[in-house]
Enzyme design. Structure first.
Site, short mmCIF file in Angstrom:
data_model
loop_
_atom_site.label_atom_id
_atom_site.label_comp_id
_atom_site.label_asym_id
_atom_site.label_seq_id
_atom_site.Cartn_x
_atom_site.Cartn_y
_atom_site.Cartn_z
N HIS A 69 0.76 -1.10 -0.05
CA HIS A 69 0.09 -0.18 -0.20
C HIS A 69 0.79 1.33 0.14
O HIS A 69 1.97 1.30 0.34
CB HIS A 69 -1.11 -0.01 1.25
CG HIS A 69 -0.31 0.09 2.63
ND1 HIS A 69 0.10 1.32 3.10
CD2 HIS A 69 0.18 -0.71 3.48
CE1 HIS A 69 0.42 1.23 4.56
NE2 HIS A 69 0.60 -0.15 4.30
N ASP A 71 -0.85 4.31 0.77
CA ASP A 71 -1.55 5.46 1.77
C ASP A 71 -0.62 5.22 2.91
O ASP A 71 -0.10 4.23 3.45
CB ASP A 71 -3.14 4.90 1.89
CG ASP A 71 -3.18 3.86 2.65
OD1 ASP A 71 -2.72 2.55 2.18
OD2 ASP A 71 -4.17 3.58 3.28
N ASP A 102 6.58 2.38 6.69
CA ASP A 102 5.11 1.65 6.52
C ASP A 102 4.33 2.30 5.31
O ASP A 102 3.53 3.35 5.58
CB ASP A 102 4.31 1.80 7.81
CG ASP A 102 2.95 0.92 7.82
OD1 ASP A 102 2.79 0.23 6.77
OD2 ASP A 102 2.22 1.09 8.79
N GLU A 135 -5.27 0.84 2.70
CA GLU A 135 -4.89 -0.04 3.64
C GLU A 135 -4.83 0.33 5.21
O GLU A 135 -5.20 -0.24 6.28
CB GLU A 135 -3.40 -0.58 3.60
CG GLU A 135 -3.27 -1.90 4.18
CD GLU A 135 -2.44 -1.74 5.66
OE1 GLU A 135 -2.44 -2.72 6.28
OE2 GLU A 135 -2.22 -0.68 6.01
N GLU A 136 -4.54 1.91 5.25
CA GLU A 136 -4.75 2.15 6.80
C GLU A 136 -5.98 2.85 7.15
O GLU A 136 -6.17 3.14 8.35
CB GLU A 136 -3.57 3.65 6.66
CG GLU A 136 -2.27 3.30 6.53
CD GLU A 136 -1.45 2.46 7.47
OE1 GLU A 136 -1.87 2.07 8.54
OE2 GLU A 136 -0.29 2.37 7.35
N HIS A 353 4.26 4.92 12.01
CA HIS A 353 3.14 5.85 12.57
C HIS A 353 3.46 6.93 13.62
O HIS A 353 2.84 7.37 14.26
CB HIS A 353 1.95 4.77 13.21
CG HIS A 353 1.19 3.80 12.41
ND1 HIS A 353 -0.05 3.37 12.56
CD2 HIS A 353 1.67 3.51 10.90
CE1 HIS A 353 -0.42 2.75 11.46
NE2 HIS A 353 0.49 2.88 10.52
#
Length: 380
Positions: A69, A71, A102, A135-136, A353
């Site tokens: 991903h 995003d 990520d 995905e997030e 994150h």
């Protein structure tokens, strides 16, 4: 000319692709893959951007798939960052920015490996990339949409590698062969409001819900299974919305999150929660309602050909034999597993994150080398 995965990671980080915005990240990947001979299709659903790319013949007997991903989660307070969260700056041996870990580095490493592979040693088969921009977020129209489209179009993957960060401390030490399931339970207790000096005239939803939560949190769900640690239950909210200290409220809410192994299913845990809530209702007279959201069931790709393929490549490039693990949170592998065998392997994920998310530059090129070796060995 080989693609530099570090430069590509930096370019992707500079794309402000906070869910649900595409930010130019998928456009960049599509241009690179199209230029390398991949057939690219945008599979956008309900405004969510996704990219499907295939090199080779549709329906090939051996099709190696990759899922990732582009995003990212929001940056939070941008002023708290040492460097521009969308600057893609390289400094002190790190590449800084939201999504650096990520998982734009993982996507960049596989894109670079895939392009080099098909141009240098065109395989007898196909290579497929499924890259989502959701995905997030809710993930309802991301990888799920890609897999739905693939099924409708007769596209397939024989196996799939998900490039999420999997290593706790050192590149090469862990891969994921499964994931725990995840469910969130929302409880609402409805009683009778009253004066705190006369509790016998009220039905206290706070006390009733506290009794239920205590029972749930003190219960051992299991002791773990062959490939999974013990399931866990965590209380995440407990709210009354009551500003008065002398009023027993009429309503109370609580939320628990359960991460469960293959000893359970979302349905079996929902039944257990309903039974426990009914017992407390019978004891207290306070109605307790349950609403459950199951984000994904547990799954396992049993150790075998795919996990051994990944493990050999990782060990050859890093000297470390990756531990096959099912720990951690959920990922889009939970959707892919219904399509084909799936294993996850990626970088160290310590800063994902976080404020000042960053990836060690020295990990990105080795990750590309691992992915390239996996492709070569798969088609050997």
């Amino acid at each position: 000319m080989p693609i530099d995965p570090v430069a590509l990671t930096a370019d992707l980080v500079r794309c402000p692709s906070v869910t649900p915005e595409e930010g130019g990240a998928l456009d960049l990947i599509e241009r690179i893959l199209s230029g390398a001979g991949f057939d690219c299709t945008r599979v956008d659903r309900n405004g969510v951007p996704n990219l499907f790319a295939r090199w080779g013949r549709k329906g090939a007997n051996r099709t190696f798939g990759f899922n990732g991903h582009t995003d990212v989660v929001p940056v939070g307070d941008a002023a708290a960052w040492t460097r521009d969260p969308f600057g893609g700056e390289i400094a002190d041996g790190w590449l800084w920015g939201r999504g650096a870990t990520d998982m734009k580095s993982g996507v960049a490493a596989f894109v670079a490996a895939a392009v080099d592979f098909v141009q240098e040693t065109p395989p007898d088969g196909a290579v497929v990339l499924t890259i989502t921009g959701d995905e997030e977020g809710d993930a309802a129209d991301g990888t799920v949409a890609l897999l739905d489209w693939m099924a409708a179009e007769g596209e397939a993957m024989s196996v799939c590698l998900v490039g999420e960060p999997t290593c706790p401390e050192r590149l090469g030490e862990m891969m994921k062969i499964g994931r725990r399931g995840s469910m969130t339970a929302f409880f609402t207790a409805r009683g009778v409001q009253g004066h705190s000096a006369y509790p016998h005239r009220a039905k206290n939803p706070v006390a009733a819900l506290a009794r239920l939560i205590d029972r749930l949190s003190s219960h051992d769900l299991d002791r773990g299974t062959e490939h999974f640690d013990a399931s866990t239950l965590a209380v995440t909210t407990f709210d009354t919305g009551n500003p008065a200290t002398n009023v027993i409220p009429a309503l109370c809410r609580a939320t628990v999150n359960i991460r469960f192994n293959d000893a359970h299913s979302g349905a079996s845990l929902t039944r257990w929660l309903e039974e426990e809530a009914a017992r407390v209702t019978a004891e207290t007279g306070v109605e307790i309602a349950l609403s459950a959201k199951i984000s994904g069931e547990s799954f396992l790709t049993p150790p075998g050909e795919l996990s051994e393929l990944v493990a050999r490549a990782v060990e050859a490039e890093t000297g470390l034999r990756p531990e096959p693990s099912t720990s951690g949170g959920t990922s889009d592998a939970r959707f892919v597993r219904a399509h084909c065998p799936v294993v996850e392997f990626g970088l160290v994920g310590k800063t994902m994150h976080q404020v000042d998310e960053r990836v060690e530059v020295g990990q990105i090129e080795p990750l590309k080398a691992i992915y390239l070796r996996i492709l070569k060995d798969y088609f050997a």
